[in-house]
Design an enzyme around this catalytic site. Structure first.
Site, PDB file in Angstrom:
ATOM      1  N   SER A 153      36.366  -9.672 -12.519  1.00 28.44           N
ATOM      2  CA  SER A 153      36.673 -10.786 -11.628  1.00 28.44           C
ATOM      3  C   SER A 153      35.392 -11.541 -11.296  1.00 28.44           C
ATOM      4  CB  SER A 153      37.321 -10.270 -10.337  1.00 28.44           C
ATOM      5  OG  SER A 153      37.575 -11.322  -9.449  1.00 28.44           O
ATOM      6  N   GLY A 154      35.429 -12.856 -11.468  1.00 20.59           N
ATOM      7  CA  GLY A 154      34.253 -13.676 -11.210  1.00 20.59           C
ATOM      8  C   GLY A 154      33.380 -13.901 -12.416  1.00 20.59           C
ATOM      9  N   THR A 158      38.895 -17.599 -16.219  1.00 20.91           N
ATOM     10  CA  THR A 158      39.802 -18.733 -16.036  1.00 20.91           C
ATOM     11  C   THR A 158      39.221 -20.012 -16.605  1.00 20.91           C
ATOM     12  OG1 THR A 158      40.746 -17.727 -14.053  1.00 20.91           O
ATOM     13  CG2 THR A 158      41.043 -20.089 -14.324  1.00 20.91           C
ATOM     14  N   ASN A 202      34.742 -13.370  -6.166  1.00 20.84           N
ATOM     15  CA  ASN A 202      34.983 -14.663  -6.803  1.00 20.84           C
ATOM     16  C   ASN A 202      35.787 -15.537  -5.857  1.00 20.84           C
ATOM     17  OD1 ASN A 202      35.391 -16.752  -8.546  1.00 20.84           O
ATOM     18  ND2 ASN A 202      36.887 -15.695  -9.809  1.00 20.84           N
ATOM     19  N   SER A 205      39.549 -16.387  -7.943  1.00 18.32           N
ATOM     20  CA  SER A 205      39.911 -15.270  -8.798  1.00 18.32           C
ATOM     21  C   SER A 205      41.386 -15.356  -9.180  1.00 18.32           C
ATOM     22  CB  SER A 205      39.651 -13.942  -8.072  1.00 18.32           C
ATOM     23  OG  SER A 205      40.089 -12.856  -8.853  1.00 18.32           O
ATOM     24  N   SER A 206      41.667 -15.223 -10.473  1.00 21.53           N
ATOM     25  CA  SER A 206      43.052 -15.200 -10.943  1.00 21.53           C
ATOM     26  C   SER A 206      43.633 -13.830 -10.641  1.00 21.53           C
ATOM     27  CB  SER A 206      43.109 -15.479 -12.445  1.00 21.53           C
ATOM     28  OG  SER A 206      42.617 -16.749 -12.744  1.00 21.53           O
ATOM     29  N   GLY A 434      40.062  -7.827 -16.097  1.00 21.88           N
ATOM     30  CA  GLY A 434      39.149  -6.893 -16.720  1.00 21.88           C
ATOM     31  C   GLY A 434      39.251  -5.526 -16.066  1.00 21.88           C
ATOM     32  N   GLU A 436      38.740  -2.438 -13.763  1.00 22.64           N
ATOM     33  CA  GLU A 436      38.435  -2.407 -12.332  1.00 22.64           C
ATOM     34  C   GLU A 436      38.240  -0.971 -11.876  1.00 22.64           C
ATOM     35  OE1 GLU A 436      41.238  -4.357  -9.866  1.00 22.64           O
ATOM     36  OE2 GLU A 436      40.622  -6.378 -10.438  1.00 22.64           O
TER      37      GLU A 436
END
Length: 966
Positions: A153-154, A158, A202, A205-206, A434, A436
């Site tokens: 994330s980040g 996206t 982020n 973040s999606s 991704g 985690e």
């Protein structure tokens, strides 16, 4: 470097050679130095950088610094492999994109067209290069393509996916821009609004994964698109961690509350579902502006005004549902006394607004938010829920409503993007979570990491299709190739641990079917059934946790909530209240037999594009884990049927600081996503091989006739390679085949293509010359005839006009001459009169000024002379006084010294000694003088000469002698 200079270099040099700032150069150097000891000194690699992107609304949407790793130092082209069946496969490039968290202007239309038509490796690594490679392969191979974007994330997933779609929309558009391309790009703001949120890592973040298929027609123009979504984080609707936000759409609506007055919205801090993270604002982001962009995108994608109003009414109803206060109440149970229950105050304002927005019965909703129905074999019981149970049921309802609305929006978007004609092929873009791992990992992290295990397996399988693994190692031994066996990681056992029979998911489903199943009993089953797997282990502390050895890291999962999230139950009575309401969109969302998606866990969402009917019976309802496993298998089937291209997004630091780079974090992520393993395997093996005959027929154009030995193909191939590839370790000769390192076949293909291109150019030159010469001769004869008649006509017309022009010029000359002479005479007379008076006045003024200057000069001369003389006298007087004082002081000092010396006896003796010596010398000279005189006088005999000795006295007898001392 400015964007204008960059684009100039793109056009002139056909490459991106960027001059990076000092911080970014340091980032590149640090990463390269960290990778050198990992890859080894013998590995040829090419690590290049490009500054990335015009940012969008949030910080993740920053331009990317991209790094492409390849085992080939000469060319980025995919290697070509020829198997025994003479089939050829190409190696997929892996693009590693580092998020610089800054704005970089290299994502415009000029950059897109600079990469269009360029082969991989001709320009610098870029997301556009990967997109161009996929688009080119779609044209050439007529095979579906997929771009898989992954990362933490980040890391910039996206924005990478967004720019890839922008590239396809630009190069795949028709000659005149159509609505299809606009709609494909317009889906991004909507999905970001309803599926993205601010997290600690982020700002954009999606919170879901998506797979977008862009369909193309026979001319490779965009025909339409479709979207499948995965892993929606439903729990964020009702809970946010500190410094995090809910989905952007809620804050956009609160910012635009003046435009949405009928929704009874207030500041975001007034809603329970929005203020838990205590971070309701994002720096440099205007929620009001993004709301307007969301409205424009909804309109473009075909959402009617009524549908937009209903969407915002449902969103606002979810916020008001979170503000409904459930308090403790005492419930009178017949025959058993009082018991604890819950209730909602009759004047609860938010419940009334909820009923108004969703057009439902307020009393029914009040009742079913605090009660539940228990159905037995013979009768139905109504039981009051505790406050905790009621709040949990309320939150479950809010999550369920949001998930269904999310699915419906995706369905409408897919209808708007569906093909307008017959689709030939598609390019898919996968943007998914991704790997985690947190301090506390629950069912959400388990599903996410399970999905990443499947994607990593797909990545390994794609790599194995390209590089050397088990079967290829056997072929090396068979061909007597000298090389070192490669050890590679296979994560299939970890996947088997999760999804096979009596695996983790199977045991979880079994425990969910048990009436009294609990999380602790499920963990006990895992301890007894799964300890045989080497990827499973008990947690070091506690009995409610377990550990899985994933490909990226070891993760400890807490079992609390696994069963509840896997069941994903919502009270049917609350759903029935919504169905019985008058809101058409709500009724459409919850119709039976029209479920748009598979039910998923808190962070799991599966395709909204493909309906999957589910039985209403709870006994046959699939659990979330089973549905998620099926959706992943469908996704893997789709990806395996395409040619994959990989984009690995890397976070340079965890503080979201621009151009701040942490080498350890970057290498950790590169290792976790399998990039380093791929580089190592690619560099160690020989992924390309040709039989001697096939190699000769393929690359015959690269050698001369004298180098060909028909009876010895091996020697001929050796001569060809000896003239082209100077490094012998780049290839080896086997018994029947030639084996090449990664990238060498691509280099040979480039040389062959260049050679064939030269030959084609020579042939084309001769044919075109013949055709053009023949056409030229025919045209020349026709043109000469036309020219002869046309020139005669033009010459006659030109002579006639010349005569008219010459006559007109003569008349004009005389008229203009007379006019000018009259005008000149009049003007000269006036000017002379003016000059006469002006010169007289100027002369008198100049004379007066000269007279004044002369008089002033005389005065100045006398004044300056008098001042100079006075100054000289004063200065000389002062100098004389100073000299007198100095001389007086010196004379006194000299006098004192002489006086002191005169009183000294030694001084007197010294003076007397000097005088005695002088007297003696004088006496000697006088004696000599008198001797000469006497000698002369004796010759003349003077009578009265008196001897000098008689007249001389002793020097001491002279009273004034210097030797006398007073």
């Amino acid at each position: 470097m400015t964007g204008k200079r960059l684009l100039t270099r793109l056009r002139n040099r056909k490459e991106l050679s960027l001059s990076l700032p000092q911080k970014e150069q340091q980032l590149y150097s640090d990463l390269k130095s960290r990778l050198d000891p990992i890859l080894g000194s013998s590995t040829n690699r090419n690590v290049e950088e490009v500054r990335s992107s015009t940012p969008d609304h949030f910080q993740e949407n920053s331009s990317q610094t991209t790094i492409s790793f390849s085992a080939n130092s000469n060319n980025f082209e995919p290697d070509t492999i020829s198997s025994d069946e003479d089939t050829k496969k190409e190696r997929s490039i892996v693009l590693v994109a580092i998020n610089p968290y800054d704005e970089l202007p290299i994502y415009g239309s000029d950059t897109i067209w600079a990469y269009r038509g360029q082969a991989m490796g001709d320009l610098e690594p870029h997301i556009f290069a990967v997109a161009e490679e996929a688009y080119t392969k779609l044209e050439r191979e007529q095979k579906d393509q997929a771009i898989i974007v992954s990362g933490e994330s980040g890391a910039g997933k996206t924005v990478s996916a967004k720019y890839a779609m922008r590239y396809f929309a630009t190069v795949g558009g028709a000659s005149t821009e159509t609505q299809v391309e606009k709609k494909v790009l317009a889906s991004s703001p909507i999905m970001e609004a309803i599926g993205n949120a601010k997290t600690t890592r982020n700002d954009n973040s999606s919170r879901f994964g998506k797979f977008i298929e862009i369909h193309f027609d026979k001319q490779y123009h965009i025909q339409g698109a479709s979207m499948r979504t995965y892993l929606l984080e439903k729990s964020r609707v009702v809970f946010q961690a500190p410094d995090e936000r809910n989905y952007h759409i809620f804050y956009q609506m609160c910012a635009a509350r003046d435009q949405l007055k009928d929704l009874h919205l207030d500041h975001q801090d007034k809603f329970h579902y929005l203020n838990q993270g205590e971070s309701s604002d994002i720096e440099d982001v205007s929620d009001m502006k993004t709301f307007q962009e969301t409205l424009e995108a909804l309109t473009l994608l075909g959402f009617s005004a009524r549908e937009q109003v209903d969407i915002f009414r449902i969103m606002a109803a979810i916020l008001h549902l979170g503000n409904v206060k459930i308090v403790e109440a005492t419930v009178d149970k017949a025959g058993s006394g009082d018991s604890d229950g819950s209730a909602i105050a009759g004047e609860d304002r938010h419940l009334a607004i909820l009923a108004e927005l969703l057009e439902l019965d307020i009393q029914e909703m009040r009742s079913w938010l605090c009660h539940r129905k228990i159905v037995s074999m013979k009768e139905v019981f109504f039981k009051a829920m505790t406050v905790r149970e009621a709040i949990g049921a309320r939150d479950a309802l809010a999550k369920h409503i949001y998930a269904e609305l999310f699915n419906w929006i995706v369905l409408v978007i897919n209808k708007a993007l569906e093909n307008t004609g017959t689709s030939q092929r598609f390019i898919g873009v996968l943007d998914i979570y991704g790997f985690e791992t947190f301090e506390i990992n629950s069912f959400e992290q388990f599903c996410i990491n399970y999905a990443n295990e499947k994607l990593q397996q797909q990545f390994n399988q794609a790599s194995r299709r390209t590089h050397v693994f088990k079967l290829e190692q056997e072929e090396y031994l068979k061909e007597e190739i000298e090389w070192k066996l490669i050890d590679f990681y296979d994560n299939q056992p970890c996947i088997d641990l999760i999804e096979t029979k009596l695996g983790i998911l199977d045991l979880l489903d079994e425990e969910c079917r048990m009436p009294k199943g609990t999380d602790s009993s499920w963990v006990e089953k895992l301890y007894s059934k799964c300890t045989k797997w080497k990827h499973f282990a008990k947690a070091r502390f506690g009995t409610t946790a377990f550990l899985i050895h994933h490909f990226a890291d070891n993760v400890t999962y807490q079992s609390n909530g696994f069963l509840e999230k896997n069941r994903d139950t919502v009270m049917e009575d609350q759903i029935n209240v919504l169905k019985n309401g008058q809101n058409k969109l709500i009724r459409k969302l919850f119709k039976e037999n029209e479920i748009k998606n598979l039910k998923v866990p808190t962070k799991v969402k599966v395709s909204a594009a493909k309906p999957s009917p589910v039985s209403s019976s709870k006994q046959h309802k699939k659990t979330v884990g089973s549905q998620f496993r099926d959706s992943l298998n469908m996704l893997m089937g789709t990806l395996n049927a395409t040619t994959p291209h990989y984009v690995r997004c890397i976070k340079p630091n965890d503080e979201k600081q621009a151009f701040e780079y942490n080498p350890m974090r970057a290498v950790q992520q590169l290792r976790a996503c399998g990039v380093l393993e791929t580089i190592r395997i690619s560099a160690a093996g020989f992924p390309s091989r040709w039989t001697y005959a096939d190699f000769f027929h393929r690359y015959r154009v690269l050698c001369k006739y004298k180098d060909i030995m028909r009876n010895n193909m091996k020697a001929t191939c050796d001569r060809i390679l000896g003239n082209i590839i100077k490094e012998n370790d780049k290839y080896q000769f086997g018994k029947t085949k030639i084996f090449f390192r990664a990238g060498q076949v691509a280099y040979l293909e480039k040389l062959r293509a260049d050679k064939l291109k030269q030959c084609c150019i020579i042939i084309q030159k001769q044919i075109r010359m013949f055709i053009c010469r023949k056409r030229y001769l025919r045209m020349l004869q026709s043109i000469k005839s036309l020219q002869r008649h046309a020139r005669g006509f033009l010459a006659r017309r030109r002579v006639y006009h010349m005569r008219q022009k010459r006559a007109a010029i003569t008349i004009q000359r005389h008229v203009r001459g007379w006019l000018k002479r009259v005008q000149f005479t009049r003007t000269r007379r006036c000017i002379q009169g003016i000059q006469k008076h002006a010169r007289g006045m100027l002369a008198r003024r100049r004379y007066k000024a000269m007279l004044y200057n002369h008089k002033a000069t005389v005065i100045q001369k006398h004044v300056r002379g008098w001042l100079a003389r006075r100054h000289c006298l004063e200065k000389r007087q002062k100098i004389v006084i100073c000299q007198s004082a100095v001389r007086r002081w010196l004379a006194r000092r000299r006098f004192k010294e002489l006086k002191k010396e005169a009183k000294s006896v030694e001084h007197v003796k010294k003076l007397n000694k000097g005088l005695e010596n002088k007297i003696i010398s004088l006496q000697q000279k006088i004696g000599e003088l008198f001797s000469n005189i006497k000698r002369d006088t004796t010759q003349y005999d003077p009578p009265d000469q008196i001897p000098l000795s008689e007249t001389r006295g002793s020097p001491r007898d002279q009273p004034n002698s210097p030797l006398s001392v007073d």
